[in-house]
Motif scaffolding. Structure first.
Motif, PDB file in Angstrom:
ATOM      1  N   MET A   1      25.329  79.213  10.243  1.00 26.17           N
ATOM      2  CA  MET A   1      24.709  78.971   8.946  1.00 26.17           C
ATOM      3  C   MET A   1      23.332  79.620   8.915  1.00 26.17           C
ATOM      4  N   HIS A   2      23.017  80.368   7.863  1.00 20.77           N
ATOM      5  CA  HIS A   2      21.694  80.976   7.706  1.00 20.77           C
ATOM      6  C   HIS A   2      20.683  79.900   7.340  1.00 20.77           C
ATOM      7  N   SER A   3      19.507  79.933   7.978  1.00 20.97           N
ATOM      8  CA  SER A   3      18.482  78.930   7.701  1.00 20.97           C
ATOM      9  C   SER A   3      18.012  79.049   6.260  1.00 20.97           C
ATOM     10  N   PRO A   4      18.029  77.938   5.506  1.00 21.22           N
ATOM     11  CA  PRO A   4      17.655  77.996   4.090  1.00 21.22           C
ATOM     12  C   PRO A   4      16.139  78.076   3.900  1.00 21.22           C
ATOM     13  N   THR A   5      15.726  78.435   2.708  1.00 22.24           N
ATOM     14  CA  THR A   5      14.317  78.360   2.369  1.00 22.24           C
ATOM     15  C   THR A   5      13.940  76.886   2.231  1.00 22.24           C
ATOM     16  N   SER A 155      22.293  66.987   5.660  1.00 21.77           N
ATOM     17  CA  SER A 155      20.903  67.424   5.618  1.00 21.77           C
ATOM     18  C   SER A 155      20.760  68.782   6.289  1.00 21.77           C
ATOM     19  N   ASP A 156      19.890  69.630   5.718  1.00 17.36           N
ATOM     20  CA  ASP A 156      19.592  70.926   6.329  1.00 17.36           C
ATOM     21  C   ASP A 156      18.465  70.834   7.340  1.00 17.36           C
ATOM     22  N   LEU A 157      17.618  69.806   7.217  1.00 16.44           N
ATOM     23  CA  LEU A 157      16.537  69.583   8.173  1.00 16.44           C
ATOM     24  C   LEU A 157      16.359  68.088   8.370  1.00 16.44           C
ATOM     25  N   ALA A 327       4.619  69.800   7.341  1.00 18.89           N
ATOM     26  CA  ALA A 327       4.803  70.021   5.904  1.00 18.89           C
ATOM     27  C   ALA A 327       4.147  71.321   5.455  1.00 18.89           C
ATOM     28  N   LEU A 328       2.960  71.610   5.959  1.00 18.45           N
ATOM     29  CA  LEU A 328       2.274  72.846   5.585  1.00 18.45           C
ATOM     30  C   LEU A 328       3.012  74.068   6.122  1.00 18.45           C
ATOM     31  N   ALA A 329       3.596  73.944   7.315  1.00 16.15           N
ATOM     32  CA  ALA A 329       4.395  75.052   7.856  1.00 16.15           C
ATOM     33  C   ALA A 329       5.610  75.318   6.975  1.00 16.15           C
ATOM     34  N   LEU A 330       6.255  74.248   6.506  1.00 18.39           N
ATOM     35  CA  LEU A 330       7.403  74.411   5.615  1.00 18.39           C
ATOM     36  C   LEU A 330       6.980  75.024   4.279  1.00 18.39           C
ATOM     37  N   ALA A 331       5.810  74.616   3.780  1.00 22.84           N
ATOM     38  CA  ALA A 331       5.339  75.152   2.498  1.00 22.84           C
ATOM     39  C   ALA A 331       5.007  76.638   2.587  1.00 22.84           C
ATOM     40  N   GLY A 332       4.669  77.117   3.799  1.00 23.36           N
ATOM     41  CA  GLY A 332       4.259  78.507   3.934  1.00 23.36           C
ATOM     42  C   GLY A 332       5.288  79.430   4.544  1.00 23.36           C
ATOM     43  N   THR A 335      11.800  80.473   5.748  1.00 16.96           N
ATOM     44  CA  THR A 335      12.985  79.718   6.155  1.00 16.96           C
ATOM     45  C   THR A 335      12.551  78.463   6.902  1.00 16.96           C
ATOM     46  N   VAL A 336      13.439  77.483   6.954  1.00 18.17           N
ATOM     47  CA  VAL A 336      13.187  76.262   7.714  1.00 18.17           C
ATOM     48  C   VAL A 336      13.012  76.586   9.189  1.00 18.17           C
TER      49      VAL A 336
END
Length: 385
Positions: A1-5, A155-157, A327-332, A335-336
């Motif tokens: 599975m490709h990691s989603p945004t 869940s994806d993450l 959370a900031l890493a995910l916002a920037g 991909t997950v």
């Protein structure tokens, strides 16, 4: 599975403690959807613990990222930074009084901090009554959350913010917390200024500690005119039942404490035996050092789930910082998977450094030496994490 945004990912936080809630709050501030699952049936079903001192360089930094720093300072008690050290005779041997404008590590009740975070989230973010049993699904996702009521969620993450007994941790690591050899026995005093004035005067507006090398205590002023006391002993984790007692046998436990602390002064023994109601036993566990894991594109950990340490003032501060940085890493990130690598490349070395410094440090709580009122002792205001 490709990691989603991250914006399209189904993100699940397990555990509605300070770290998990901070992560959810910062994600929502950046327009990223998230659901928090917690085992409790509601937000008010149990006591949330004692008071915390949030440090300017980690806990408060995380609350700034969450947009809650000003609200925190309106609730916090700067006077709670005062620290007193006594000897077993009740003689004051060290006294730290904070400067009037000192905001380096003000105190806040754990329940007030949790309410601040909960009230900042979108309605319905926290799904109560969801006790996680296991994380399934393929390693590259999507993951399948199995709850005790038989329901499942895809869940994806999956973010494990579920503390010392994390059910997410086994997905990444075989490590289990080990007993440190030190146990806390927690007691409460209510309406202290009226009902327990001698104890209120002894503890003051902040915290007080004493130890003789083999046993100790730590008392902290909480909001609402309350004091909590942690009685610290080097005992087996099953010492209550091994002594022929039960956790509900308050009089029996008091008798044992009176014997163990017989050489302490009468006023100091009042902190051990004059509490309102029953005791709560809290054996202290810690994860092995170092604790790391191989990168996984669908699962990560924060707070005690990632780096359970002795309660010396770092636990919640690091959990808040973990939550905000994740959370900031995910916002920037695009991909997950990319976000998790960014987060863990910073979090894991930091937690290993801190855990190495605190490895075996639970013994320090029993030391009769007068402490330096710096980071270590001041951090004890956090209490058991």
């Amino acid at each position: 599975m490709h990691s989603p945004t991250p914006a399209r990912a189904r993100i699940s936080v397990i555990g509605a403690g300070p770290g998990g809630l901070t992560c959810a709050r910062v994600l929502q501030r950046h327009g990223i959807a998230v659901t928090v699952y917690d085992r409790d049936p509601g937000r008010d079903v149990r006591d949330q613990g004692g008071t915390l001192d949030l440090h300017a360089d980690n806990g408060q930094h995380a609350l700034a990222a969450a947009g809650l720093l000003d609200a925190f300072h309106r609730l916090a008690r700067p006077e709670g930074q005062e620290m007193r050290q006594y000897d077993p005779a009740g003689t004051l041997v060290q006294h730290h009084v904070p400067r009037p404008a000192d905001r380096v590590k003000p105190e806040i009740d754990r329940g007030e901090l949790r309410d601040l975070l909960l009230d900042s989230l979108h309605p319905g973010t926290v799904q109560w009554g969801h006790r996680l049993v296991a994380v399934g699904g393929p390693p590259r996702g999507p993951r399948l959350l199995h709850f005790a009521d038989g329901t499942t969620v895809e869940s994806d993450l999956v973010i494990g913010a579920d503390g010392a007994g994390s059910r997410v941790r086994p997905t990444l690591s075989p490590a289990r917390p080990a007993y440190t050899g030190v146990s806390f026995l927690e007691g409460w005093f209510a309406d202290v200024d009226e009902r327990h004035p001698e104890i209120a005067a002894l503890v003051g507006p902040g915290s007080a500690a004493a130890a003789d090398g083999d046993r100790g205590l730590f008392a902290q002023r909480n909001g609402g005119n309350r004091i909590r006391v942690y009685i610290i002993q080097r005992l087996s984790p099953d010492w209550i039942t091994a002594s022929g007692l039960t956790s509900d046998d308050t009089l029996g436990i008091r008798g044992r404490l009176s014997t163990a602390y017989a050489h302490w002064s009468p006023v100091m023994r009042k902190l051990l035996t004059d509490n309102d109601g029953r005791y709560v036993h809290r054996p202290i566990f810690a994860l092995p050092v170092p604790h790391t894991w191989a990168p996984d594109p669908t699962v990560t950990l924060l707070g005690d789930a990632a780096h359970l340490m002795p309660p010396l003032g770092v636990g919640v501060n690091l959990a808040l910082l973990d939550g905000s940085e994740l959370a900031l890493a995910l916002a920037g990130a695009t991909t997950v998977d990319e976000a998790l690598r960014t987060y863990e490349q910073a979090m894991l070395p930091r937690s290993v450094r801190t855990a190495t410094l605190l490895d075996g440090a639970a013994e320090h709580l029993l030391s009769a030496d007068v402490p330096d009122f710096g980071e270590e002792m001041a951090g004890m205001g956090e209490g058991p994490a």
